[in-house]
Write an enzyme that holds these catalytic residues in place. Sequence first.
Site, PDB file in Angstrom:
ATOM      1  N   THR A  50       0.786  -1.163   0.112  1.00  0.00           N
ATOM      2  CA  THR A  50      -0.048  -0.064   0.010  1.00  0.00           C
ATOM      3  C   THR A  50       1.031   1.148   0.004  1.00  0.00           C
ATOM      4  O   THR A  50       1.861   1.142   0.598  1.00  0.00           O
ATOM      5  CB  THR A  50      -0.988  -0.193   1.202  1.00  0.00           C
ATOM      6  OG1 THR A  50      -1.881   1.332   1.063  1.00  0.00           O
ATOM      7  CG2 THR A  50      -0.136  -0.070   2.653  1.00  0.00           C
ATOM      8  N   GLU A  86      -4.670  -2.423   5.242  1.00  0.00           N
ATOM      9  CA  GLU A  86      -3.884  -3.157   6.555  1.00  0.00           C
ATOM     10  C   GLU A  86      -4.933  -3.950   7.361  1.00  0.00           C
ATOM     11  O   GLU A  86      -4.596  -4.549   8.409  1.00  0.00           O
ATOM     12  CB  GLU A  86      -3.359  -1.741   7.376  1.00  0.00           C
ATOM     13  CG  GLU A  86      -2.141  -1.048   6.874  1.00  0.00           C
ATOM     14  CD  GLU A  86      -2.369  -0.168   5.748  1.00  0.00           C
ATOM     15  OE1 GLU A  86      -3.517  -0.154   5.322  1.00  0.00           O
ATOM     16  OE2 GLU A  86      -1.591   0.661   5.477  1.00  0.00           O
ATOM     17  N   LYS A 135      -6.853   9.898  -2.993  1.00  0.00           N
ATOM     18  CA  LYS A 135      -7.186   8.810  -3.478  1.00  0.00           C
ATOM     19  C   LYS A 135      -8.288   9.084  -4.760  1.00  0.00           C
ATOM     20  O   LYS A 135      -9.106   9.554  -4.515  1.00  0.00           O
ATOM     21  CB  LYS A 135      -8.158   7.917  -2.312  1.00  0.00           C
ATOM     22  CG  LYS A 135      -8.410   6.524  -2.594  1.00  0.00           C
ATOM     23  CD  LYS A 135      -8.731   5.752  -1.594  1.00  0.00           C
ATOM     24  CE  LYS A 135      -8.543   4.435  -1.853  1.00  0.00           C
ATOM     25  NZ  LYS A 135      -9.100   3.369  -1.023  1.00  0.00           N
ATOM     26  N   TRP A 170      -4.488   5.007  -4.683  1.00  0.00           N
ATOM     27  CA  TRP A 170      -3.519   6.093  -4.139  1.00  0.00           C
ATOM     28  C   TRP A 170      -2.652   6.966  -5.035  1.00  0.00           C
ATOM     29  O   TRP A 170      -1.862   6.185  -5.739  1.00  0.00           O
ATOM     30  CB  TRP A 170      -2.873   5.622  -2.754  1.00  0.00           C
ATOM     31  CG  TRP A 170      -3.642   5.150  -1.638  1.00  0.00           C
ATOM     32  CD1 TRP A 170      -3.839   3.672  -1.367  1.00  0.00           C
ATOM     33  CD2 TRP A 170      -4.461   5.812  -1.035  1.00  0.00           C
ATOM     34  NE1 TRP A 170      -4.514   3.760  -0.389  1.00  0.00           N
ATOM     35  CE2 TRP A 170      -4.979   5.011   0.112  1.00  0.00           C
ATOM     36  CE3 TRP A 170      -4.753   7.274  -0.602  1.00  0.00           C
ATOM     37  CZ2 TRP A 170      -6.018   5.473   0.980  1.00  0.00           C
ATOM     38  CZ3 TRP A 170      -5.855   7.643   0.403  1.00  0.00           C
ATOM     39  CH2 TRP A 170      -6.265   6.856   0.856  1.00  0.00           C
TER      40      TRP A 170
HETATM   41  P1  AMP Z   1      -6.680   1.023   0.749  1.00  0.00           P
HETATM   42  O1  AMP Z   1      -5.784   0.575   1.611  1.00  0.00           O
HETATM   43  O2  AMP Z   1      -6.065   1.363  -0.508  1.00  0.00           O
HETATM   44  O3  AMP Z   1      -7.853   0.125   0.671  1.00  0.00           O
HETATM   45  O4  AMP Z   1      -7.479   2.532   1.396  1.00  0.00           O
HETATM   46  C1  AMP Z   1      -7.858   2.489   2.560  1.00  0.00           C
HETATM   47  C2  AMP Z   1      -8.294   3.968   2.745  1.00  0.00           C
HETATM   48  O5  AMP Z   1      -9.558   4.343   1.716  1.00  0.00           O
HETATM   49  C3  AMP Z   1      -9.086   4.187   4.126  1.00  0.00           C
HETATM   50  O6  AMP Z   1      -8.354   4.293   5.239  1.00  0.00           O
HETATM   51  C4  AMP Z   1      -9.964   5.376   3.749  1.00  0.00           C
HETATM   52  O7  AMP Z   1      -9.262   6.559   3.815  1.00  0.00           O
HETATM   53  C5  AMP Z   1     -10.300   5.218   2.257  1.00  0.00           C
HETATM   54  N1  AMP Z   1     -11.674   4.598   2.351  1.00  0.00           N
HETATM   55  C6  AMP Z   1     -12.089   3.261   2.302  1.00  0.00           C
HETATM   56  N2  AMP Z   1     -13.029   3.042   2.227  1.00  0.00           N
HETATM   57  C7  AMP Z   1     -13.837   4.392   2.289  1.00  0.00           C
HETATM   58  C8  AMP Z   1     -15.070   4.612   2.337  1.00  0.00           C
HETATM   59  N3  AMP Z   1     -16.283   4.083   2.290  1.00  0.00           N
HETATM   60  N4  AMP Z   1     -15.374   5.905   2.564  1.00  0.00           N
HETATM   61  C9  AMP Z   1     -14.462   6.907   2.677  1.00  0.00           C
HETATM   62  N5  AMP Z   1     -13.072   6.695   2.416  1.00  0.00           N
HETATM   63  C10 AMP Z   1     -12.672   5.304   2.417  1.00  0.00           C
END
Ligand code: AMP
Length: 542
Positions: A187, A332, A440, A445
């Site tokens: 990540t 994570e 995002k 990312w």
């Molecule tokens: P990832 O590790 O790439 O899956 O990203 C995780 C991050 O995405 C989280 O810590 C949030 O900042 C964002 N995220 C994931 N799901 C949501 C959601 N339903 N609403 C807002 N942000 C989200």
Amino acid sequence: MQGLMMQQPLLVASLLMHAERHHSDREIVSRRVEGDIHRYRYQDLAQRARRMANALESLGVARGERVGTLAWNGYRHMELYFAVSGSGSVLHTLNPRLHADQLVYIIEHAQDRVVFFDLTFLPLIESVAPRVTSPIFFVAMTDRAHMPSDHALGSRLLCYEDLIEGHSADFDWPLLDENSASSLCYTSGTTGNPKGVLYSHRSTLLHTYAAALPDSLNCSARDAILPVVPMFHVNAWGLPYIACMVGAKLVFPGPALDGKSLYQLIEQEQVTLSAGVPTVWQGLLSHVESVEGSFSSMRRTIIGGAPCPTAMTTAFQERHHVDVLHAWGMTELSPVGTVCSFKAHQTALPEAERYALQAKQGRSVFGIDMKIVDVAGKELPWDGCAAGDLLVRGHWVTHEYFGGDYASPLNDGWFPTGDVAKIDPDGFMQIVDRSKDVIKSGGEWISSADIENVAGLHPEVATAVCIAARHPKWDERPLLLIVKKPGSALEAQELLTFFDGRVAKWWKPEAVLFIDAVPIGATGKVLKNKLREQYGDYYMSL
Ligand code: AMP
């Protein structure tokens, strides 16, 4: 006194064994990179996964060693999920949307021994291969007839179907320690290089049990599940494992993620449940609306990775009678943390209140505990008003990044998510901000630090700040704010062109704004929240 129950390790291969034995005829349908639709059954999946496990052994892949994949959602990728992890090696899903430099770093950091790739990614693999020393072989996930004749990989290139055909389907899945590693996913951190999250068989199985539950992703043997969320992004939210556990039909979209192709697949395969980020669903909804279509089978869709806008929830629910399940998670966290499914007393709420509730990211699934804290680390009340840093802990939360060269991310046993949230008295969490400095875009990312570093290399830039600006299509896009050196006549377009070749194309900001000075806080840090307040809606008003 000890309980007197059997002790069986929780292993990824047991999911496949279950699916083969109890759901052998259930279909797995894939749109292939080769262009056609492929279909077979769980019994075929299991047999081919065993052949591939033998092939991995013959390639010299030892237990614990990493095997990379650079692939779309499809049956061959699914076979690798089980062949690699089931035989005791570690499945390392690589994100093809990353820049070649990052892929080189990640492959070398993980020490991948073999990298499997879909033909779409041959040019990417060719550019990466001369720069990596750890992989001995690269395997094109296709048959002999589609093997590239002209390539730069020499004898390091192998053919997937040759490996399958050349090996026996007799393979006994080893009885591994359930705490051994099963898969690895990198990540993007806020600073520095991407970090690897290393899942175990046990964490994966516990996550699978919990994520399949009715108040979680709500999956059953009657479902036909379309995971649009990539298998290279946190194991497609665990759906490949869940589908085996419950015996659901699986429908893989391959590389065709546009609204028209998804809609065609949903109707043709009578998909009941789909999962993806808001950007993908926007494409699907506008296509369905443009052809005045409707969903004949789809009843539920899981939307996560970014906030699900209420307009999207209403479009799905009111116009198309598809229930929206808003979920939150992280790499994570394997990834499922919270899901927004109603409690009994909420089902009768007035419509407006139910929509307001569905805008929240939801309540904890069993196995994940959460809390919010203020800057001093003091726990805040669940009153729906107080907002603080969101911390989690649980069976499928990482406690350390892969590679051993990082400080533990934990804060007194809790994992700081980098999200800022409120929690209401019913336990529904709502993200209100992000303390981590990343962008995002379309579910993936972009590192603001990397963008700032590139801009800073330009000789006429004095200070570069990159913020996440809201965007109607991509959720967020990078916006570059620049203080020029005195006397400079630098133009926005010139600076944007400077990014070509230095970052992945989709990382390049759409716009540059020149400002006189950046606001600095008491500790000398740039006050990005101030800049976000001022410029955060820049793309919304274009
Ligand atoms: P990832 O590790 O790439 O899956 O990203 C995780 C991050 O995405 C989280 O810590 C949030 O900042 C964002 N995220 C994931 N799901 C949501 C959601 N339903 N609403 C807002 N942000 C989200």
